[in-house]
Scaffold this active site. Structure first.
Site, PDB file in Angstrom:
ATOM      1  N   ASN A 138      27.996  13.199 -17.947  1.00 50.99           N
ATOM      2  CA  ASN A 138      28.975  13.058 -16.870  1.00 50.99           C
ATOM      3  C   ASN A 138      28.559  12.056 -15.802  1.00 50.99           C
ATOM      4  O   ASN A 138      28.930  12.171 -14.645  1.00 50.99           O
ATOM      5  CB  ASN A 138      29.334  14.429 -16.288  1.00 50.99           C
ATOM      6  N   GLU A 176      14.951  16.686  -3.608  1.00 52.29           N
ATOM      7  CA  GLU A 176      15.154  15.759  -4.725  1.00 52.29           C
ATOM      8  C   GLU A 176      14.716  14.335  -4.359  1.00 52.29           C
ATOM      9  O   GLU A 176      14.163  13.621  -5.201  1.00 52.29           O
ATOM     10  CB  GLU A 176      16.628  15.800  -5.157  1.00 52.29           C
ATOM     11  N   LYS A 211      23.275   8.322 -14.629  1.00 45.96           N
ATOM     12  CA  LYS A 211      22.732   8.961 -15.831  1.00 45.96           C
ATOM     13  C   LYS A 211      22.749   8.021 -17.042  1.00 45.96           C
ATOM     14  O   LYS A 211      23.393   6.969 -17.032  1.00 45.96           O
ATOM     15  CB  LYS A 211      23.532  10.233 -16.116  1.00 45.96           C
TER      16      LYS A 211
END
Ligand code: ADP
Ligand code: MG
Length: 140
Positions: A114, A128, A11
């Site tokens: 996170n 996904e 991320k």
């Protein structure tokens, strides 16, 4: 147990802090192989589509803004029971609850920022992976 695949995102809080290699090392040290990888800057449409399951949650807007704030690294990981193994390596969603030795314990900044995404079922892993990768981009 059989060898399976799961989907991961490194991320924006991690790419910003130059932690891509540190996170990949944790996957590799714990029995997962990277069989596809690309660094992308997600569009708003991609982030909203990918996280569509959370669209009615109070944090949805914040989550989308975060995921499009900086580049991410999307990956396909392969190994024995890859989805569950990756969830173990990631640790709990909230870093305050994450076990010692997990990615989120080591690196996550908050429950929102996170550090990693990981699929939560084999079925969602397949969906996904298809969302971000063409078949010919995955080389096992
Ligand atoms: P996980 O990523 O562990 O599967 P969820 O699927 O429940 O967790 O949530 C998706 C993502 O939404 C989390 O990884 C986190 O970035 C964000 N998120 C979840 N809960 C909250 C919250 N209470 N406040 C802010 N962001 C959150
Ligand atoms: Mg989830």
């Amino acid at each position: 147990m059989t060898v399976t695949r799961t989907f991961s995102i490194i991320k924006p809080d991690a790419t910003r802090r130059n932690l891509t290699g540190a996170i990949v090392k944790m996957f590799e040290d714990n029995g997962l192989r990277v069989v596809a990888s690309k660094r992308i800057h997600m569009t708003r449409a991609q982030a909203e589509g990918f996280y569509g399951v959370h669209k009615d949650r109070p944090f949805f807007g914040e989550l989308v803004e975060f995921m499009i704030s900086e580049p991410v690294v999307v990956q396909v990981l392969e190994g024995e029971d890859a989805m569950n193994r990756n969830r173990e390596i990631m640790g709990a969603t909230n870093p305050a609850d994450a076990a010692e030795g997990t990615i989120r314990k080591a690196h996550a900044l908050s429950i929102g920022e996170n550090t990693v995404h990981g699929s939560d079922s084999d079925e969602n892993a397949a969906i996904e992976i298809d969302f971000f990768f063409n078949k010919d981009e995955i080389v096992g």
